[in-house]
Design a protein around this motif. Sequence first.
Motif, PDB file in Angstrom:
ATOM      1  N   SER A  28       0.810  -1.213   0.000  1.00  7.26           N
ATOM      2  CA  SER A  28       0.000   0.000   0.000  1.00  7.26           C
ATOM      3  C   SER A  28       0.848   1.269   0.000  1.00  7.26           C
ATOM      4  O   SER A  28       0.705   2.130  -0.871  1.00  7.26           O
ATOM      5  N   LEU A  29       1.754   1.391   0.962  1.00  8.20           N
ATOM      6  CA  LEU A  29       2.495   2.640   1.133  1.00  8.20           C
ATOM      7  C   LEU A  29       3.671   2.781   0.174  1.00  8.20           C
ATOM      8  O   LEU A  29       3.941   3.885  -0.318  1.00  8.20           O
TER       9      LEU A  29
ATOM     10  N   HIS B  15       1.508   3.626  -3.567  1.00  2.74           N
ATOM     11  CA  HIS B  15       1.442   5.082  -3.389  1.00  2.74           C
ATOM     12  C   HIS B  15       2.808   5.762  -3.323  1.00  2.74           C
ATOM     13  O   HIS B  15       2.874   6.997  -3.276  1.00  2.74           O
TER      14      HIS B  15
ATOM     15  N   LEU C  14       5.030   6.269  -1.033  1.00  2.00           N
ATOM     16  CA  LEU C  14       5.102   7.243   0.061  1.00  2.00           C
ATOM     17  C   LEU C  14       6.313   7.044   0.959  1.00  2.00           C
ATOM     18  O   LEU C  14       6.737   7.987   1.635  1.00  2.00           O
TER      19      LEU C  14
ATOM     20  N   ARG D  47       6.151  15.487   4.164  1.00  2.00           N
ATOM     21  CA  ARG D  47       4.863  15.768   3.492  1.00  2.00           C
ATOM     22  C   ARG D  47       4.000  14.520   3.304  1.00  2.00           C
ATOM     23  O   ARG D  47       2.813  14.609   3.002  1.00  2.00           O
ATOM     24  N   ASN D  48       4.588  13.338   3.508  1.00  2.14           N
ATOM     25  CA  ASN D  48       3.835  12.096   3.294  1.00  2.14           C
ATOM     26  C   ASN D  48       3.305  11.466   4.591  1.00  2.14           C
ATOM     27  O   ASN D  48       2.648  10.424   4.546  1.00  2.14           O
TER      28      ASN D  48
ATOM     29  N   LYS E 177       0.939  12.436   6.887  1.00  2.00           N
ATOM     30  CA  LYS E 177      -0.516  12.413   7.076  1.00  2.00           C
ATOM     31  C   LYS E 177      -1.177  11.381   6.180  1.00  2.00           C
ATOM     32  O   LYS E 177      -2.075  10.645   6.603  1.00  2.00           O
ATOM     33  N   LYS E 178      -0.731  11.319   4.917  1.00  2.00           N
ATOM     34  CA  LYS E 178      -1.328  10.346   3.998  1.00  2.00           C
ATOM     35  C   LYS E 178      -0.978   8.927   4.421  1.00  2.00           C
ATOM     36  O   LYS E 178      -1.800   8.010   4.303  1.00  2.00           O
ATOM     37  N   SER E 179       0.241   8.724   4.942  1.00  2.66           N
ATOM     38  CA  SER E 179       0.643   7.401   5.423  1.00  2.66           C
ATOM     39  C   SER E 179      -0.242   6.957   6.577  1.00  2.66           C
ATOM     40  O   SER E 179      -0.682   5.800   6.632  1.00  2.66           O
TER      41      SER E 179
ATOM     42  N   LYS F 178      -3.309   7.889   7.192  1.00  2.00           N
ATOM     43  CA  LYS F 178      -4.642   7.581   6.673  1.00  2.00           C
ATOM     44  C   LYS F 178      -4.688   6.212   6.004  1.00  2.00           C
ATOM     45  O   LYS F 178      -5.650   5.452   6.169  1.00  2.00           O
ATOM     46  N   LEU F 179      -3.641   5.888   5.261  1.00  2.00           N
ATOM     47  CA  LEU F 179      -3.612   4.587   4.591  1.00  2.00           C
ATOM     48  C   LEU F 179      -3.471   3.435   5.589  1.00  2.00           C
ATOM     49  O   LEU F 179      -4.084   2.377   5.410  1.00  2.00           O
TER      50      LEU F 179
ATOM     51  N   LYS G  72      -6.775   2.980   7.162  1.00  2.00           N
ATOM     52  CA  LYS G  72      -7.688   2.345   6.203  1.00  2.00           C
ATOM     53  C   LYS G  72      -7.483   0.829   6.184  1.00  2.00           C
ATOM     54  O   LYS G  72      -8.461   0.060   6.183  1.00  2.00           O
TER      55      LYS G  72
END
Length: 409
Positions: free
Chosen positions: A275-276, A280, A282, A308-309, A311-313, A315-316, A319
């Motif tokens: 995923s990460l 993505h 990340l 910068r990655n 917050k998205k990490s 969230k993933l 998830k």
Amino acid sequence: MEPTCITYKSGLRLVYLHKPSEVAHVGFFFRAGSRFEKENQTGLAHFLEHCVFKGTKKRNGIQTISRIDEVGGELNAYTAKEELCLHASFPKSHTARALELLSDISINPVFTKKEVEKEKEIIFDEINSYLDSPYDKIFDDFEEELFKGHALGNNILGVKEGLANLNKKDLEGFVRDYFFKGNLVVSFVGDVSLKTIERMLEKYLHAMPESGSQIEINPFSGYKPFRMIRKEANYQAHLVMGGMAPSYFNESRTAMAMLMNMIGGPAMNATLNISLRERHVLAYSVEANYVPYADVGFWQVYVGCESRNIKKSIKLIEKELERLQNKPISAAKLTKVKQQFKGQLALSMDVNSGLMYSLGKSLLAFGQIDTIEEIHKSIDNISADELQKLAQTYMRKSEVSSLVFDLKD
């Protein structure tokens, strides 16, 4: 070939595994890690790990550290939260030399004021090195917050202020309390007969006391989830997320280990790596593990990425954890996960030194060692519903903590 486990009248326990090889491995495992330190002695177990190599009643420090090295072997030690281990690897023809030395430094260590003070400086440098590495520091800081106010949260290295006050009497007291036969597991893997090993242990450990005064562990309770961001990173941001997990006496321990292996184990097809990293792009570093103790355990996920990655990490990761809670994995996926877990266990048993460590730690913790057949049976019995229940119990968003080391200003 399965290992042989023996408990002697003195309380000493031996786990022995015959392996044809020119190199043998032995470890002395004491149930004496950092969680057994008194409140004012944080860092003492690790300090002792260093100081036992500074000399005995019949050897000075240089003679002690040279005894195995001069025949091409390796002598070392480590301290964990629940054990302290002295270990050696050596040509099998020098087995007596290794067992005699480990016995000598366990029974007859000498702590001179000069050597004790010198070793403090070495550990101060070790602490500085650790503080200079955000990757290393974030794991300890996460545990400190996870087990806040409890011995399990203490840094194994200790802190400089506390170490400065430790002395010869503290070291001697810890040896007296924890270095005794009833608190010791000897693990041997190599091509030397069991009778020979038993004869050597009887000879070299005869002077070790049979009992001591170790304290009972103080069970942990009162976990409070947290979310923290600190400006402690240099070039890459670091993230650890996790929470509570089963203890190593819990019947769900194997299932939890397999679940974490699926989520972020060493394989490139681990859920979070795909995923990460793969999908993505990340993060370079993604890993997950499960750490069980006698009374409690914890799980954690680590990510190293650009600031910068982060917050998205997060969230993933959330998830993927939600997906595990909301729906059991398929039967086909479960079969693959079990097959992979068994294969990785087999690979871990292919290195004799690693076998020595795992056998010693297992006997020290559980008082027994499961056979390969028993381990495989426990894996086969894991259901998709059990994995889902573990995720629901320990990975709910409200129960997950996180610590971020973001870039310094």
